[in-house]
Scaffold this motif. Structure first.
Motif, PDB file in Angstrom:
ATOM      1  N   ILE A 187      19.654  33.366  -3.074  1.00  0.00           N
ATOM      2  CA  ILE A 187      19.285  31.993  -3.412  1.00  0.00           C
ATOM      3  C   ILE A 187      17.861  31.897  -3.949  1.00  0.00           C
ATOM      4  O   ILE A 187      17.622  31.285  -4.987  1.00  0.00           O
ATOM      5  N   ASN A 188      16.913  32.513  -3.248  1.00  0.00           N
ATOM      6  CA  ASN A 188      15.504  32.334  -3.572  1.00  0.00           C
ATOM      7  C   ASN A 188      14.924  33.519  -4.317  1.00  0.00           C
ATOM      8  O   ASN A 188      15.210  34.674  -3.985  1.00  0.00           O
ATOM      9  N   GLU A 189      14.069  33.219  -5.313  1.00  0.00           N
ATOM     10  CA  GLU A 189      13.307  34.242  -6.017  1.00  0.00           C
ATOM     11  C   GLU A 189      11.840  34.142  -5.614  1.00  0.00           C
ATOM     12  O   GLU A 189      11.383  33.111  -5.130  1.00  0.00           O
ATOM     13  N   LEU A 190      11.109  35.212  -5.809  1.00  0.00           N
ATOM     14  CA  LEU A 190       9.686  35.208  -5.494  1.00  0.00           C
ATOM     15  C   LEU A 190       8.918  34.402  -6.535  1.00  0.00           C
ATOM     16  O   LEU A 190       9.298  34.350  -7.705  1.00  0.00           O
ATOM     17  N   GLY A 191       7.842  33.787  -6.107  1.00  0.00           N
ATOM     18  CA  GLY A 191       7.008  33.031  -7.037  1.00  0.00           C
ATOM     19  C   GLY A 191       7.331  31.551  -7.036  1.00  0.00           C
ATOM     20  O   GLY A 191       8.407  31.122  -6.595  1.00  0.00           O
ATOM     21  N   ASP A 192       6.396  30.760  -7.535  1.00  0.00           N
ATOM     22  CA  ASP A 192       6.545  29.305  -7.541  1.00  0.00           C
ATOM     23  C   ASP A 192       7.264  28.775  -8.771  1.00  0.00           C
ATOM     24  O   ASP A 192       7.781  27.649  -8.743  1.00  0.00           O
ATOM     25  N   PHE A 193       7.322  29.546  -9.846  1.00  0.00           N
ATOM     26  CA  PHE A 193       7.886  29.022 -11.094  1.00  0.00           C
ATOM     27  C   PHE A 193       8.915  30.001 -11.669  1.00  0.00           C
ATOM     28  O   PHE A 193       8.563  31.038 -12.221  1.00  0.00           O
ATOM     29  N   ASN A 194      10.174  29.651 -11.492  1.00  0.00           N
ATOM     30  CA  ASN A 194      11.271  30.489 -11.968  1.00  0.00           C
ATOM     31  C   ASN A 194      12.334  29.647 -12.688  1.00  0.00           C
ATOM     32  O   ASN A 194      13.514  29.659 -12.325  1.00  0.00           O
ATOM     33  N   PRO A 195      11.950  28.907 -13.717  1.00  0.00           N
ATOM     34  CA  PRO A 195      12.921  28.031 -14.378  1.00  0.00           C
ATOM     35  C   PRO A 195      14.032  28.785 -15.091  1.00  0.00           C
ATOM     36  O   PRO A 195      15.080  28.211 -15.392  1.00  0.00           O
ATOM     37  N   ASN A 196      13.819  30.072 -15.353  1.00  0.00           N
ATOM     38  CA  ASN A 196      14.825  30.867 -16.045  1.00  0.00           C
ATOM     39  C   ASN A 196      15.890  31.432 -15.117  1.00  0.00           C
ATOM     40  O   ASN A 196      16.824  32.090 -15.571  1.00  0.00           O
ATOM     41  N   ALA A 228      26.041  25.547  -8.425  1.00  0.00           N
ATOM     42  CA  ALA A 228      25.267  26.573  -7.732  1.00  0.00           C
ATOM     43  C   ALA A 228      23.790  26.340  -8.028  1.00  0.00           C
ATOM     44  O   ALA A 228      23.385  26.289  -9.186  1.00  0.00           O
ATOM     45  N   THR A 229      23.008  26.211  -6.963  1.00  0.00           N
ATOM     46  CA  THR A 229      21.618  25.778  -7.113  1.00  0.00           C
ATOM     47  C   THR A 229      20.664  26.739  -6.426  1.00  0.00           C
ATOM     48  O   THR A 229      20.804  27.014  -5.233  1.00  0.00           O
ATOM     49  N   PRO A 230      19.677  27.264  -7.156  1.00  0.00           N
ATOM     50  CA  PRO A 230      18.691  28.156  -6.539  1.00  0.00           C
ATOM     51  C   PRO A 230      17.671  27.366  -5.722  1.00  0.00           C
ATOM     52  O   PRO A 230      17.576  26.146  -5.828  1.00  0.00           O
ATOM     53  N   GLY A 231      16.905  28.077  -4.928  1.00  0.00           N
ATOM     54  CA  GLY A 231      15.880  27.421  -4.125  1.00  0.00           C
ATOM     55  C   GLY A 231      14.574  28.195  -4.184  1.00  0.00           C
ATOM     56  O   GLY A 231      14.460  29.217  -4.862  1.00  0.00           O
ATOM     57  N   GLY A 232      13.585  27.704  -3.448  1.00  0.00           N
ATOM     58  CA  GLY A 232      12.305  28.390  -3.370  1.00  0.00           C
ATOM     59  C   GLY A 232      11.329  27.960  -4.443  1.00  0.00           C
ATOM     60  O   GLY A 232      11.720  27.578  -5.542  1.00  0.00           O
ATOM     61  N   GLY A 233      10.044  28.024  -4.122  1.00  0.00           N
ATOM     62  CA  GLY A 233       9.004  27.711  -5.086  1.00  0.00           C
ATOM     63  C   GLY A 233       8.924  26.240  -5.435  1.00  0.00           C
ATOM     64  O   GLY A 233       9.480  25.379  -4.759  1.00  0.00           O
ATOM     65  N   LEU A 234       8.237  25.957  -6.520  1.00  0.00           N
ATOM     66  CA  LEU A 234       8.089  24.589  -7.003  1.00  0.00           C
ATOM     67  C   LEU A 234       9.114  24.273  -8.094  1.00  0.00           C
ATOM     68  O   LEU A 234       9.698  23.195  -8.103  1.00  0.00           O
ATOM     69  N   VAL A 235       9.302  25.203  -9.019  1.00  0.00           N
ATOM     70  CA  VAL A 235      10.371  25.091 -10.012  1.00  0.00           C
ATOM     71  C   VAL A 235      11.303  26.265  -9.754  1.00  0.00           C
ATOM     72  O   VAL A 235      10.980  27.408 -10.079  1.00  0.00           O
ATOM     73  N   SER A 236      12.440  25.990  -9.119  1.00  0.00           N
ATOM     74  CA  SER A 236      13.261  27.076  -8.575  1.00  0.00           C
ATOM     75  C   SER A 236      14.293  27.623  -9.541  1.00  0.00           C
ATOM     76  O   SER A 236      14.835  28.699  -9.316  1.00  0.00           O
TER      77      SER A 236
END
Length: 476
Positions: free
Chosen positions: A140-149, A176-184
């Motif tokens: 679900i979650n990627e590292l970092g605050d900005f992962n719009p891709n 299906a929705t990713p999470g984490g960071g500010l722009v997930s």
């Protein structure tokens, strides 16, 4: 769980390899977990073996005619003793008993039953998480605050056991929705049927997700460890609310500059993060902002107006306190906590249950979604059903998990209602799917008559076999 290109080609290759290994490890871990439960051995038991494998159905090859049911179109009224024709994955005709039957069609008598469009979960992690305690099964979650891709559809596990239990509750489309960071990242619309993520994919970039900072957040420590800076170890101070909001503004500004430069034909270094932002900046897809508090929602609305983006609020626990502005600004809400306990000690016990009815009376557009937990995704019909018990008209509750969700997320041309030209994605039931006592008899996804088996039914058959064996021992 990202686009084919990332910040640079090296990152892209690293992510592709990592994602592939991640999915392989996840599949192996899940298989081991199920083997440990005894399900593999159970496949040798009588009357149970045929229940162990859910097989995706082939694409529709011949017309199907469903006759005699009460058809709830959602957008064009209700048809009694209705007929609906499914052909090549689409609805080709709908009406009364006089609708013509195509040559070579399979005719199914569903008299006394009801037909509804497949329900839509506008906030889901089905297919990208499996077992909470098994880390490699969660993507679900990627590292970092900005992962719009980040694009979850490419990480969908078509073998997920949550898919069967979810769709057998009438939920046939999920975002299906990713999470984490500010722009997930981007929400991906998927149909819950298919051999691979490519078959399941409906719309890879359906919405951009932003997690709005909490202005009332306080630094927290977990596990009872030493306080920050203990033992002379420096610890970076957490970012303030204002700093996080400014970071969001800056990232959108950088993305806009990238868009304008590429549009003007200037030579710029390819950056998939900024490129993924362009549909949202152009208003082609909505920006779904996760926000619950009154201040959060107000600040998100102000920010979205300044950015000129199409805003949808997700969460909306205190949306009723901002209802007048939500209506005036025409901002829809995806409610995700309709069956939760009160958030404050002075809140009424029915605060969450009654919020949908209150928003409806206030004229705010809304959809109802689950809480994003794949394990409980099958509860979506009851998330809407509880709102009916607390004042929301049933037809509005049905819209909240069908056409409203489809419109907010940009797939209303495909699903959300029963209309000629839309995908043949529907459920045949004994009554309203929002009632816990209703049985989902059969579902069709793009005209496919799907396998109605799932893990819960498998466990039921398994332990009924145990009871039957014990009965025989006692009788002998």
């Amino acid at each position: 769980m990202t686009t084919p290109t990332t910040h640079n080609s090296r990152t892209s290759m690293r992510y592709t390899v990592r994602s592939t290994l991640h999915r392989a490890a996840r599949t192996a871990a899940i298989a081991a977990a199920f083997a440990a439960t005894g399900l593999v051995a159970a496949a040798t038991m009588p009357n149970v073996a045929q229940a162990q494998v859910v097989i995706p159905t082939a694409e529709q090859s011949a017309p199907v005619v469903l006759k005699g049911a009460t058809i709830h179109t959602v957008t064009k009224g209700t048809i009694t003793n209705g007929t609906i024709v499914l052909d090549r994955g689409k609805i080709t005709a709908i009406g009364g008993p006089d609708v013509a039957t195509p040559r070579g069609a399979k005719v199914v008598d569903v008299s006394g039953k009801h037909i509804y469009p497949g329900l839509i979960d506008a906030y889901s992690t089905v297919g990208i998480t499996e077992i909470g305690a098994v880390d490699v099964s969660n993507d679900i979650n990627e590292l970092g605050d900005f992962n719009p891709n980040v694009r979850p559809e490419v990480a969908i596990n078509a073998e997920s056991r949550h898919i069967g239990t979810t769709r057998n509750a009438g939920v046939l489309v999920a975002f299906a929705t990713p999470g984490g960071g500010l722009v997930s990242g981007l929400s991906s619309a998927i149909s819950l049927e298919g051999w691979t993520w490519e078959e399941m994919s409906m719309k890879g970039a359906a919405a951009l997700n932003v997690n709005w900072p909490d202005p009332n957040a306080r630094p927290r420590r977990f596990g009872g460890g030493p306080p920050p800076g203990f033992g002379g170890r420096p610890q970076q101070a957490p970012k303030t609310y204002a700093e996080q909001v400014e970071e969001i503004r800056n990232f959108f500004g950088e993305s806009r500059a990238y868009r304008d430069a590429t549009k003007a034909g200037q030579s710029v270094r390819t950056d998939a993060r900024y490129a993924a932002m362009i549909p949202a900046l152009n208003g082609e897809i909505p920006v779904v902002v996760a926000a619950d508090g009154e201040a959060q929602i107000n600040d998100a609305i102000t920010w979205a107006k300044q950015e000129g983006v199409k805003l949808v609020i997700r969460g909306g626990r205190n949306a009723i306190k901002v209802a007048a502005r939500l209506k005036a600004e025409n901002v829809p809400v995806i409610l995700t906590a309709t069956m939760s306990a009160p958030s404050r000690s002075d809140d009424a016990y029915d605060e969450a249950y009654a919020t949908p009815a209150a928003l409806f009376k206030a004229g705010v557009k809304f959809a109802i979604a689950g809480d994003g937990d794949a394990l409980y995704s099958y509860r979506l019909p009851w998330d809407a059903g509880v709102a009916v018990a607390f004042g929301l008209p049933e037809e509005e509750a049905l819209k909240a998990v069908t056409i409203n969700a489809a419109e907010f997320m940009g797939v209303a041309d495909k699903v959300g209602s029963l209309e000629v030209g839309k995908e043949a994605t529907l459920v045949i039931t004994t009554g309203t799917p929002l009632d816990m006592t209703t049985n989902i008899i059969q579902s069709y996804i793009m005209g496919r008559e799907i396998d109605m088996n799932d893990m819960q039914k498998q466990f039921f058959k398994k332990y009924m076999e145990k009871i039957n064996q014990q009965k025989k021992k006692i009788a002998s």
